[in-house]
Design a protein around this motif. Structure first.
Motif, PDB file in Angstrom:
ATOM      1  N   GLN A 122       0.785  -2.012   9.039  1.00  0.00           N
ATOM      2  CA  GLN A 122       0.914  -3.263   8.285  1.00  0.00           C
ATOM      3  C   GLN A 122       0.233  -3.148   6.930  1.00  0.00           C
ATOM      4  N   HIS A 123      -0.831  -2.419   6.863  1.00  0.00           N
ATOM      5  CA  HIS A 123      -1.543  -2.233   5.599  1.00  0.00           C
ATOM      6  C   HIS A 123      -0.702  -1.503   4.565  1.00  0.00           C
ATOM      7  N   HIS A 124       0.146  -0.613   5.008  1.00  0.00           N
ATOM      8  CA  HIS A 124       0.957   0.167   4.069  1.00  0.00           C
ATOM      9  C   HIS A 124       1.787  -0.750   3.171  1.00  0.00           C
ATOM     10  N   LEU A 125       2.472  -1.722   3.765  1.00  0.00           N
ATOM     11  CA  LEU A 125       3.270  -2.663   2.973  1.00  0.00           C
ATOM     12  C   LEU A 125       2.375  -3.468   2.040  1.00  0.00           C
ATOM     13  N   GLY A 126       1.227  -3.913   2.541  1.00  0.00           N
ATOM     14  CA  GLY A 126       0.310  -4.700   1.711  1.00  0.00           C
ATOM     15  C   GLY A 126      -0.209  -3.928   0.510  1.00  0.00           C
ATOM     16  N   LEU A 127      -0.485  -2.655   0.700  1.00  0.00           N
ATOM     17  CA  LEU A 127      -0.930  -1.828  -0.430  1.00  0.00           C
ATOM     18  C   LEU A 127       0.171  -1.713  -1.479  1.00  0.00           C
ATOM     19  N   ASN A 128       1.381  -1.530  -1.027  1.00  0.00           N
ATOM     20  CA  ASN A 128       2.508  -1.410  -1.949  1.00  0.00           C
ATOM     21  C   ASN A 128       2.711  -2.712  -2.732  1.00  0.00           C
TER      22      ASN A 128
END
Length: 159
Positions: free
Chosen positions: A13-19
């Motif tokens: 889930q963090h991956h999308l948030g970082l992007n």
């Protein structure tokens, strides 16, 4: 960075948030861009309610016994709580606002939210999750995984 299996759904889930947050930090003053980034960031934060709940309850509760004897745990828990409170406040303000986005939100606000979210995710990945992996028992980690929303788990994880 490789995560323990039980934390992998939350890290995904963090991956999308970082992007989303990285792009929002570069938002220009164009109203369409402001609206697009603001929508993406606030929708992401709304979708993260279960994620925050897991961190605020299961993870924070499991780390709490170490707070008094480990100053690094106390510091991480304080940071987690403070950052989540900032994000919750922003979510509440956004939900209560019924005004047109392009007349109320500025590029600076989008950039500030993008920066807050980016820094928060980096904090969790670099400080909170390594501490979780160090202190939580297998049963506590399994509870974190079980509480993670099914839509972020992979069918082949077999946990």
């Amino acid at each position: 960075m490789k995560r323990t299996n039980q934390l992998q759904p939350l890290s995904r889930q963090h991956h999308l948030g970082l992007n989303l947050s990285r792009h929002a930090k570069e938002c220009t003053d164009k109203p369409a861009e402001i609206a697009k980034h603001w929508h993406h960031l606030t929708a992401y934060l709304q979708d993260m309610q279960a994620h925050f709940e897991i961190e605020d309850t299961l993870i924070a509760h499991a780390l709490a016994p170490y707070r008094a004897s480990h100053s690094d745990v106390a510091s991480v828990l304080d940071t987690l709580d403070g950052q989540h409170q900032q994000l919750y406040k922003l979510i509440d303000e956004t939900e209560r606002s019924q005004k047109p986005i392009d007349k109320e939100v500025t590029a600076a606000q989008v950039q500030a939210l993008g920066t807050l979210l980016y820094d928060h995710i980096r904090f969790e990945e670099r400080e909170l999750y390594p501490m979780v992996e160090k202190y939580l028992t297998e049963a506590e980690l399994d509870a974190v995984y079980a509480a993670s929303p099914d839509n972020i788990k992979r069918a082949d994880e077999n946990r």
